[in-house]
Design a protein around this motif. Structure first.
Motif, PDB file in Angstrom:
ATOM      1  N   ARG A 164       3.066  20.301   3.521  1.00 16.98           N
ATOM      2  CA  ARG A 164       3.108  21.037   4.788  1.00 16.98           C
ATOM      3  C   ARG A 164       4.439  20.831   5.512  1.00 16.98           C
ATOM      4  N   GLU A 165       5.161  19.740   5.174  1.00 18.20           N
ATOM      5  CA  GLU A 165       6.484  19.523   5.759  1.00 18.20           C
ATOM      6  C   GLU A 165       7.573  20.218   4.935  1.00 18.20           C
ATOM      7  N   LEU A 166       7.496  20.076   3.616  1.00 18.84           N
ATOM      8  CA  LEU A 166       8.539  20.644   2.769  1.00 18.84           C
ATOM      9  C   LEU A 166       8.478  22.165   2.696  1.00 18.84           C
ATOM     10  N   VAL A 167       7.283  22.744   2.890  1.00 21.69           N
ATOM     11  CA  VAL A 167       7.148  24.188   2.806  1.00 21.69           C
ATOM     12  C   VAL A 167       7.983  24.891   3.874  1.00 21.69           C
ATOM     13  N   LYS A 168       8.336  24.148   4.928  1.00 19.06           N
ATOM     14  CA  LYS A 168       9.190  24.699   5.993  1.00 19.06           C
ATOM     15  C   LYS A 168      10.660  24.625   5.629  1.00 19.06           C
ATOM     16  N   ASN A 169      10.958  23.967   4.496  1.00 14.12           N
ATOM     17  CA  ASN A 169      12.346  23.717   4.091  1.00 14.12           C
ATOM     18  C   ASN A 169      13.138  23.092   5.251  1.00 14.12           C
ATOM     19  N   PRO A 170      12.716  21.930   5.732  1.00 15.46           N
ATOM     20  CA  PRO A 170      13.372  21.327   6.893  1.00 15.46           C
ATOM     21  C   PRO A 170      14.804  20.908   6.586  1.00 15.46           C
ATOM     22  N   LYS A 171      15.602  20.872   7.619  1.00 13.44           N
ATOM     23  CA  LYS A 171      16.973  20.412   7.451  1.00 13.44           C
ATOM     24  C   LYS A 171      17.008  18.898   7.253  1.00 13.44           C
ATOM     25  N   LEU A 172      16.075  18.189   7.902  1.00 16.96           N
ATOM     26  CA  LEU A 172      15.960  16.733   7.759  1.00 16.96           C
ATOM     27  C   LEU A 172      14.496  16.369   7.596  1.00 16.96           C
ATOM     28  N   LEU A 173      14.171  15.645   6.542  1.00 16.88           N
ATOM     29  CA  LEU A 173      12.818  15.146   6.320  1.00 16.88           C
ATOM     30  C   LEU A 173      12.817  13.635   6.441  1.00 16.88           C
ATOM     31  N   ILE A 174      11.975  13.121   7.324  1.00 14.31           N
ATOM     32  CA  ILE A 174      11.771  11.673   7.446  1.00 14.31           C
ATOM     33  C   ILE A 174      10.491  11.349   6.690  1.00 14.31           C
ATOM     34  N   ALA A 175      10.588  10.588   5.620  1.00 14.64           N
ATOM     35  CA  ALA A 175       9.435  10.275   4.776  1.00 14.64           C
ATOM     36  C   ALA A 175       9.185   8.773   4.786  1.00 14.64           C
ATOM     37  N   MET A 176       8.029   8.378   5.337  1.00 14.49           N
ATOM     38  CA  MET A 176       7.655   6.962   5.390  1.00 14.49           C
ATOM     39  C   MET A 176       6.577   6.684   4.344  1.00 14.49           C
ATOM     40  N   GLU A 177       6.845   5.761   3.455  1.00 16.42           N
ATOM     41  CA  GLU A 177       5.902   5.330   2.414  1.00 16.42           C
ATOM     42  C   GLU A 177       5.242   6.530   1.738  1.00 16.42           C
ATOM     43  N   LEU A 232      14.889  15.565  23.882  1.00 11.30           N
ATOM     44  CA  LEU A 232      14.005  16.666  23.489  1.00 11.30           C
ATOM     45  C   LEU A 232      12.639  16.153  23.021  1.00 11.30           C
ATOM     46  N   SER A 233      11.632  16.999  23.164  1.00  7.36           N
ATOM     47  CA  SER A 233      10.269  16.671  22.742  1.00  7.36           C
ATOM     48  C   SER A 233      10.141  16.758  21.223  1.00  7.36           C
ATOM     49  N   VAL A 234       9.015  16.260  20.718  1.00  7.02           N
ATOM     50  CA  VAL A 234       8.723  16.368  19.285  1.00  7.02           C
ATOM     51  C   VAL A 234       8.696  17.840  18.876  1.00  7.02           C
ATOM     52  N   GLU A 235       8.065  18.661  19.686  1.00 12.75           N
ATOM     53  CA  GLU A 235       7.947  20.084  19.372  1.00 12.75           C
ATOM     54  C   GLU A 235       9.317  20.741  19.234  1.00 12.75           C
ATOM     55  N   GLU A 236      10.232  20.406  20.144  1.00 13.05           N
ATOM     56  CA  GLU A 236      11.573  20.983  20.077  1.00 13.05           C
ATOM     57  C   GLU A 236      12.311  20.512  18.827  1.00 13.05           C
ATOM     58  N   ARG A 237      12.084  19.289  18.434  1.00 14.87           N
ATOM     59  CA  ARG A 237      12.741  18.772  17.225  1.00 14.87           C
ATOM     60  C   ARG A 237      12.178  19.442  15.968  1.00 14.87           C
ATOM     61  N   LEU A 238      10.854  19.694  15.975  1.00 16.99           N
ATOM     62  CA  LEU A 238      10.255  20.429  14.859  1.00 16.99           C
ATOM     63  C   LEU A 238      10.892  21.814  14.738  1.00 16.99           C
ATOM     64  N   LYS A 239      11.075  22.486  15.869  1.00 11.80           N
ATOM     65  CA  LYS A 239      11.668  23.827  15.867  1.00 11.80           C
ATOM     66  C   LYS A 239      13.089  23.802  15.305  1.00 11.80           C
ATOM     67  N   ARG A 240      13.806  22.716  15.514  1.00  7.61           N
ATOM     68  CA  ARG A 240      15.196  22.626  15.063  1.00  7.61           C
ATOM     69  C   ARG A 240      15.323  22.249  13.587  1.00  7.61           C
ATOM     70  N   GLY A 241      14.195  21.903  12.969  1.00  5.59           N
ATOM     71  CA  GLY A 241      14.247  21.655  11.531  1.00  5.59           C
ATOM     72  C   GLY A 241      14.107  20.211  11.110  1.00  5.59           C
ATOM     73  N   ILE A 242      13.487  19.365  11.955  1.00  6.90           N
ATOM     74  CA  ILE A 242      13.196  17.977  11.575  1.00  6.90           C
ATOM     75  C   ILE A 242      11.711  17.880  11.239  1.00  6.90           C
ATOM     76  N   SER A 243      11.387  17.285  10.111  1.00  7.32           N
ATOM     77  CA  SER A 243       9.992  17.093   9.711  1.00  7.32           C
ATOM     78  C   SER A 243       9.726  15.613   9.464  1.00  7.32           C
ATOM     79  N   PHE A 244       8.450  15.250   9.537  1.00  9.46           N
ATOM     80  CA  PHE A 244       8.083  13.826   9.510  1.00  9.46           C
ATOM     81  C   PHE A 244       6.813  13.631   8.690  1.00  9.46           C
ATOM     82  N   ILE A 245       6.891  12.755   7.683  1.00 11.67           N
ATOM     83  CA  ILE A 245       5.709  12.305   6.937  1.00 11.67           C
ATOM     84  C   ILE A 245       5.413  10.878   7.381  1.00 11.67           C
ATOM     85  N   PRO A 246       4.324  10.633   8.117  1.00  7.36           N
ATOM     86  CA  PRO A 246       4.040   9.278   8.605  1.00  7.36           C
ATOM     87  C   PRO A 246       3.665   8.324   7.485  1.00  7.36           C
TER      88      PRO A 246
END
Length: 504
Positions: A417-430, A329-343
């Motif tokens: 902007r990531e947590l406001v979506k209440n994601p099911k999984l948050l990937i937080a880097m540094e 799946l694409s990044v967009e599809e993963r965002l829709k499913r509830g995965i968020s990413f802090i680079p």
């Protein structure tokens, strides 16, 4: 007999053309052979004060004395003549040049007649005196970050530095490299080099320095012998209030976890140089837990995060999210499913020339566009205001350009902007790199609050203290593989260090 100060800054003020007062009547002394801690929040004036001492910025008023003689520094070249060197978080090294070529280039700025053989001789003598080795003929870009930092320090010492200013020197180092740096700094102190250690990390200030000066809003608000003051007092000086303890109420144990949200099965990923950087990673993450990833930078942590969010495609293995195979799946599809990413960097995650609302839109566009692909401006405005309010972003409106905000407020935007979506999984880097103690505490509490509400967090950080504090479970990575896994209580710092080096 009272020592004479090597450096004395007297009534230094700095007012910028737009009226911002960065420093207000600051006086400071540095003595021969001492390690002086300069402590303060982001924007307190620490780096500005030291850039004035280094000649990069001219003070609006005040005087600088070196060895009891008043000096006027027209630029860093004048500071170099007085034995002052400043080493920033981001090193001034040329990756393609060898170590000795970098040293010679710097030495040539002070003495144009010096030969590279003379530079090598001085470097070898200095390394022998300090008791460690650096491969002088190796290109700098091939060296670990900790060794590159030693190159910066030795490069300064070869030119006769008597005063070293280290600006947040541990922000890019792992625990082993930090201990090595501290040993080097103590050795330099014994050789009567004065060190000014800029930091917002209370533990490091307590462990390393002889004396500490605290700045807040451009003024000195406290000074003490480090041995005579505790961390809580320093924190209160720094932020002007008590530092609230983290709420760990939702911390889980290995025997008390909910359902699996993410499963990685034998994931292999190629890195930027085409070699395999993830070599069969298998990992499970559950709802309501923080999984911390420990490892020396460059051992596959970044590739792991990018594989999960969809920025890198695995060459082997599967990624399951809520029992669905999302490997293709694409990044967009993963965002829709509830995965968020802090680079890992605000420079990567934010666009400084854009305002707050545009930066909020960057990773929320899938929720803020209608079926015709048109941005729903009212919803975007409301979400941007919510991010600013809920995550205490100090900005007058969502129209403010991000580049005009402090690092802490930028990080809050990227996190909010990531947590406001209440994601099911948050990937937080540094998530707290380079932040002051108050902003760090706020970001850490946001991650814990998300965990406490049942969300899953994959936390990738170079800050071992942070990982031990926040994680329910730790995984250690070395050379693209997971070498150890367990709860923080099952690890000692020594064991983690061994596993990070592949001896586990």
């Amino acid at each position: 007999m009272v020592k004479e100060p090597l450096v004395r800054l007297e009534n230094i003020s700095k007012i910028y053309p737009d009226g911002v007062k960065a420093l207000d009547n600051v006086s400071l002394e540095v003595y021969p052979g001492e390690i002086l801690g300069l402590l303060g929040e982001n924007g307190a004036g620490k780096t500005t004060l030291m850039r004035i001492l280094y000649g990069e910025i001219k003070p609006s008023s005040g005087k600088i004395y070196i060895r009891n003689r008043e000096v006027v520094l027209h630029g860093p070249w004048d500071a170099l003549k007085h034995g002052i060197r400043m080493i920033y978080q981001h090193f001034s090294l040329i990756d393609e040049f060898t170590v000795i070529e970098n040293m010679h280039l710097f030495m040539s700025t002070i003495n144009r007649k010096v030969t590279i053989d003379e530079t090598r001789k001085k470097a070898e003598e200095l390394l022998k005196t300090l008791g460690f080795q650096i491969p002088l003929d190796e290109p700098v870009g091939r060296l670990p970050i900790g060794v590159q930092q030693k190159v910066e320090i030795v490069k300064s010492l070869v030119t006769g530095a008597e005063i070293l200013i280290l600006d947040e020197p541990t922000s890019v180092l792992n625990p082993i490299e930090i201990e090595e740096l501290f040993r080097l700094i103590r050795t330099l102190r014994e050789k009567h080099v004065s060190i000014i250690f800029i930091s917002h990390k209370l533990r490091e200030i307590k462990e390393l320095t002889n004396r500490v000066v605290v700045l807040r809003k451009g003024r000195i608000v406290g000074e003490a012998e480090t041995a005579n003051i505790d961390e809580s007092t320093l924190a209160k000086m720094m932020i002007g209030e008590e530092l609230h303890m983290l709420n760990q109420a939702g911390k889980t144990s290995l025997n008390n976890r909910s359902k699996e949200i993410l499963v990685l099965e034998n994931i292999q990923v190629k890195g930027d140089k085409e070699q395999s950087t993830l070599k069969g990673i298998s990992l499970k993450i559950h709802c309501g837990e923080v999984v911390g990833v420990v490892g020396i930078q460059g051992n596959g942590q970044k590739e792991l995060a990018e594989a999960i969010i969809g920025l890198r495609k695995p060459i082997k293995g599967r990624i399951l999210f809520e029992d669905e195979d999302i490997t293709g799946l694409s990044v967009e599809e993963r965002l829709k499913r509830g995965i968020s990413f802090i680079p890992e960097s605000r420079k990567i995650g934010l666009v400084g020339e854009m305002d707050v609302s545009a930066n909020v839109l960057l990773t929320n566009h899938v929720f803020l566009t209608n079926r015709f692909g048109i941005i729903m401006t009212r919803e975007l405005e409301n979400l941007s205001v919510k991010v600013m309010k809920d995550y205490e972003v100090l900005a007058v409106s969502p129209r403010v350009l991000v580049k005009h905000l402090s690092g802490g407020n930028q990080q809050k935007i990227m996190t909010g902007r990531e947590l406001v979506k209440n994601p099911k999984l948050l990937i937080a880097m540094e998530p707290t790199q380079g932040l002051d103690v108050k902003s760090t505490q706020q970001i850490r509490q946001l991650l814990l609050d998300h965990r406490n509400k049942g969300g899953a967090v994959l936390l990738i950080s170079a800050d071992l203290e942070e990982l031990l504090l926040l994680s329910d479970r730790l995984v250690v990575m070395f050379n693209g593989r997971i070498t150890a896994e367990g709860t923080p209580n099952e690890f000692t710092v020594e064991k983690i260090g061994l596993c990070m080096g592949g001896s586990c």
